[in-house]
Enzyme design. Structure first.
Site, PDB file in Angstrom:
ATOM      1  N   ARG A  50      50.065  39.517  19.933  1.00 51.37           N
ATOM      2  CA  ARG A  50      50.339  40.668  20.819  1.00 51.37           C
ATOM      3  C   ARG A  50      51.792  41.107  20.686  1.00 51.37           C
ATOM      4  O   ARG A  50      52.081  42.307  20.630  1.00 51.37           O
ATOM      5  CB  ARG A  50      49.978  40.311  22.255  1.00 51.37           C
ATOM      6  CG  ARG A  50      48.517  39.861  22.324  1.00 51.37           C
ATOM      7  CD  ARG A  50      47.786  40.256  23.568  1.00 51.37           C
ATOM      8  NE  ARG A  50      46.396  39.826  23.432  1.00 51.37           N
ATOM      9  CZ  ARG A  50      45.678  39.246  24.367  1.00 51.37           C
ATOM     10  NH1 ARG A  50      46.195  39.038  25.556  1.00 51.37           N
ATOM     11  NH2 ARG A  50      44.429  38.900  24.146  1.00 51.37           N
ATOM     12  N   GLU A 100      35.518  29.365  34.560  1.00 48.78           N
ATOM     13  CA  GLU A 100      35.341  30.616  33.813  1.00 48.78           C
ATOM     14  C   GLU A 100      34.177  30.522  32.825  1.00 48.78           C
ATOM     15  O   GLU A 100      34.345  30.107  31.681  1.00 48.78           O
ATOM     16  CB  GLU A 100      36.629  30.982  33.057  1.00 48.78           C
ATOM     17  CG  GLU A 100      36.491  32.304  32.304  1.00 48.78           C
ATOM     18  CD  GLU A 100      37.779  32.794  31.641  1.00 48.78           C
ATOM     19  OE1 GLU A 100      38.825  32.141  31.790  1.00 48.78           O
ATOM     20  OE2 GLU A 100      37.723  33.832  30.964  1.00 48.78           O
ATOM     21  N   LYS A 113      35.685  32.792  37.651  1.00 48.93           N
ATOM     22  CA  LYS A 113      36.201  33.885  36.820  1.00 48.93           C
ATOM     23  C   LYS A 113      35.129  34.272  35.808  1.00 48.93           C
ATOM     24  O   LYS A 113      35.059  33.712  34.709  1.00 48.93           O
ATOM     25  CB  LYS A 113      37.483  33.420  36.117  1.00 48.93           C
ATOM     26  CG  LYS A 113      38.016  34.439  35.133  1.00 48.93           C
ATOM     27  CD  LYS A 113      39.474  34.196  34.802  1.00 48.93           C
ATOM     28  CE  LYS A 113      39.918  35.158  33.729  1.00 48.93           C
ATOM     29  NZ  LYS A 113      41.351  35.295  33.638  1.00 48.93           N
ATOM     30  N   SER A 118      39.118  40.968  32.367  1.00 51.76           N
ATOM     31  CA  SER A 118      39.083  42.388  31.978  1.00 51.76           C
ATOM     32  C   SER A 118      38.645  42.613  30.541  1.00 51.76           C
ATOM     33  O   SER A 118      38.507  43.761  30.118  1.00 51.76           O
ATOM     34  CB  SER A 118      40.463  43.025  32.187  1.00 51.76           C
ATOM     35  OG  SER A 118      41.428  42.509  31.281  1.00 51.76           O
ATOM     36  N   GLY A 119      38.436  41.520  29.784  1.00 53.97           N
ATOM     37  CA  GLY A 119      38.154  41.643  28.354  1.00 53.97           C
ATOM     38  C   GLY A 119      37.086  42.690  28.040  1.00 53.97           C
ATOM     39  O   GLY A 119      36.025  42.685  28.659  1.00 53.97           O
ATOM     40  N   GLY A 120      37.389  43.564  27.093  1.00 54.93           N
ATOM     41  CA  GLY A 120      36.412  44.559  26.678  1.00 54.93           C
ATOM     42  C   GLY A 120      36.489  45.857  27.450  1.00 54.93           C
ATOM     43  O   GLY A 120      35.777  46.808  27.124  1.00 54.93           O
ATOM     44  N   ARG A 171      44.669  41.405  29.802  1.00 54.73           N
ATOM     45  CA  ARG A 171      44.986  42.647  29.075  1.00 54.73           C
ATOM     46  C   ARG A 171      45.109  43.862  29.983  1.00 54.73           C
ATOM     47  O   ARG A 171      45.945  44.730  29.742  1.00 54.73           O
ATOM     48  CB  ARG A 171      43.932  42.883  27.990  1.00 54.73           C
ATOM     49  CG  ARG A 171      44.186  42.014  26.786  1.00 54.73           C
ATOM     50  CD  ARG A 171      42.959  41.847  25.942  1.00 54.73           C
ATOM     51  NE  ARG A 171      42.015  40.909  26.551  1.00 54.73           N
ATOM     52  CZ  ARG A 171      40.879  40.518  26.002  1.00 54.73           C
ATOM     53  NH1 ARG A 171      40.537  40.999  24.832  1.00 54.73           N
ATOM     54  NH2 ARG A 171      40.093  39.652  26.604  1.00 54.73           N
TER      55      ARG A 171
HETATM   56  P1  13P Z   1      41.464  39.357  29.949  1.00 50.11           P
HETATM   57  O1  13P Z   1      41.575  40.011  31.307  1.00 50.11           O
HETATM   58  O2  13P Z   1      42.425  39.899  28.947  1.00 50.11           O
HETATM   59  O3  13P Z   1      40.053  39.270  29.480  1.00 50.11           O
HETATM   60  O4  13P Z   1      41.977  37.870  30.108  1.00 50.11           O
HETATM   61  C1  13P Z   1      41.523  37.147  31.133  1.00 50.11           C
HETATM   62  C2  13P Z   1      41.415  35.723  30.732  1.00 50.11           C
HETATM   63  O5  13P Z   1      42.186  34.927  31.174  1.00 50.11           O
HETATM   64  C3  13P Z   1      40.332  35.313  29.816  1.00 50.11           C
HETATM   65  O6  13P Z   1      40.311  33.927  29.684  1.00 50.11           O
END
Ligand code: 13P
Length: 393
Positions: free
Chosen positions: A70, A215, A258, A299-301, A331
């Site tokens: 990143r 998660e 999560k 938030s991924g995706g 992200r």
């Molecule tokens: P994102 O919100 O970028 O998906 O990251 C959250 C996260 O910690 C995934 O393990």
């Protein structure tokens, strides 16, 4: 712990009502529960604090390799000091604690300091933000050829948890990924193995005084599978995870969940926030007990704006939800912040400003009160980022 770490003041009436119903069954639950951690009461308070109304988690626990990718994307070299400077920018944003109640860190970061010599953990606590720590050590391919994974990191975990707690961490994260969208996925092996890993991790964390973020990420990947397929598998996976948490005596009031939001495959048409909210809340209602204080979505995706709008829609769809429906975004809080900074001291204040605006927008969405405009409008799905290794941690 700092004076700022007060118990949350308010919850929506529905949550309060559900809690009082839950309280009547407390004796039974406690009697059946094998967890005898000295930390149980503290774990419950910490989890309730982090899930308090209007706040969410800043996920900043990317590994050095992912952080490096990143940083390099904005022309910053992947050195220890640049990683440190980037996290300093995030944690010292003035007033961040108005919107953020926990920050997840990578091990290197947990022990780092700001330029002025203050430890990051102290800076966070002074903002009213609990320091957290990613404790898994990454994914490993499961034999079988479909690219499914298990998560590593149970060996020596108890000792690491004790050391992290000593350094100031009060919660932890373990990311398990369950792949869907391909014939034969997820396999029973992958579902059971990942549920087992999460349960053992959660048990070890609670025993030694860290609130585990559980998660189970039903991963959003390439493919044109429907939102209903994601929902079907998410419901199964979460149900297995909850059953194993129960088998392992994990205290549900002392965990945070999560998960992914239910979204269609990356090659399918994007679902509206209303549909995402309907399907996601239905999935949660079917599989997550009300004893869990907070559901902190990743938030991924999703783009930054999509992450906020979908969270807002979730809270509109389910204002009386028994759990907080909030965020643990990486992200969605960091992408524009990083682009704005790009490693230049002259951009420091502007980058912190965008972080605060994003955190505020998501804080409002977590109470169903985001009205827009969004600080970073537009930007469809970050398919490309996912495909080029920008996904996950
Ligand atoms: P994102 O919100 O970028 O998906 O990251 C959250 C996260 O910690 C995934 O393990």
């Amino acid at each position: 712990m700092q004076a700022k770490m007060q118990a949350p003041r308010s919850t929506v009436s529905g949550r309060a009502a559900t809690r009082s119903r839950v309280a009547t069954t407390k004796v039974v639950c406690r009697a059946l529960n094998s967890m005898e951690s000295a930390h149980v009461e503290e774990l419950k308070k910490t989890a309730a604090y982090i899930s308090q109304k209007g706040k969410g988690i800043l996920a900043s626990d990317e590994s050095n390799a992912t952080t490096g990718k990143r940083l390099e994307s904005v022309g910053v070299e992947n050195t220890e000091d640049n990683r440190r400077a980037w996290r300093e920018l995030l944690y010292t944003a003035p007033g961040l604690g108005q919107y953020i109640s926990g920050a997840i860190m990578f091990e290197e970061t947990l022990y780092q300091k700001a330029r002025d010599g203050r430890q990051f953990v102290d800076i966070l606590q002074a903002q009213g933000i609990y320091p957290g720590i990613k404790v898994d050590t990454g994914l490993q391919i499961l034999p079988g050829g479909k690219g499914e994974t298990t998560t590593q990191g149970l060996d020596g975990l108890a000792d690491r948890v004790k050391a992290y707690r000593k350094q100031g961490a009060r919660f932890a994260k373990w990311r398990a990924v369950v792949k869907i969208g391909e014939a034969g996925c997820p396999s029973t092996t992958a579902v059971l193995e990942n549920a087992h890993g999460l349960a053992r991790y959660a048990q070890i964390c609670q025993e030694h005084g860290l609130v585990p973020i559980v998660e189970p990420e039903v991963t959003l990947g390439p493919g044109d599978y429907s939102i209903e397929e994601t929902a079907f598998w998410s419901e199964r996976v979460y149900s297995h995870v909850m059953r194993l948490l129960n088998e392992y005596g994990v205290v549900l009031e002392g965990i945070l969940l999560k998960p992914n939001m239910c979204l269609p495959g990356l090659d399918a048409p994007v679902a509206s926030p209303k549909l995402v909210a309907e399907v996601t809340t239905r999935t949660m209602m079917r599989s997550i007990p009300p004893a869990v204080p907070g559901i902190h979505f990743l938030s991924g995706g999703m783009s930054e704006e999509e992450s906020t709008l979908n969270l807002q829609a979730l809270n509109e769809a389910c204002p009386e939800a028994p759990w907080a429906l909030t965020f643990s975004y990486g992200r969605a809080l960091q992408s524009s912040t990083l682009k704005t900074w790009a490693g230049k001291q002259s951009n420091w204040d502007a980058a912190q400003d965008i972080l605060l605006k994003l955190a505020k927008a998501n804080s409002q969405a977590s109470t169903g009160s985001f009205k827009g405009p969004h600080p970073v409008p537009g930007g469809g799905r970050i398919l490309q980022a996912l495909r080029t290794g920008g996904a996950g941690k």
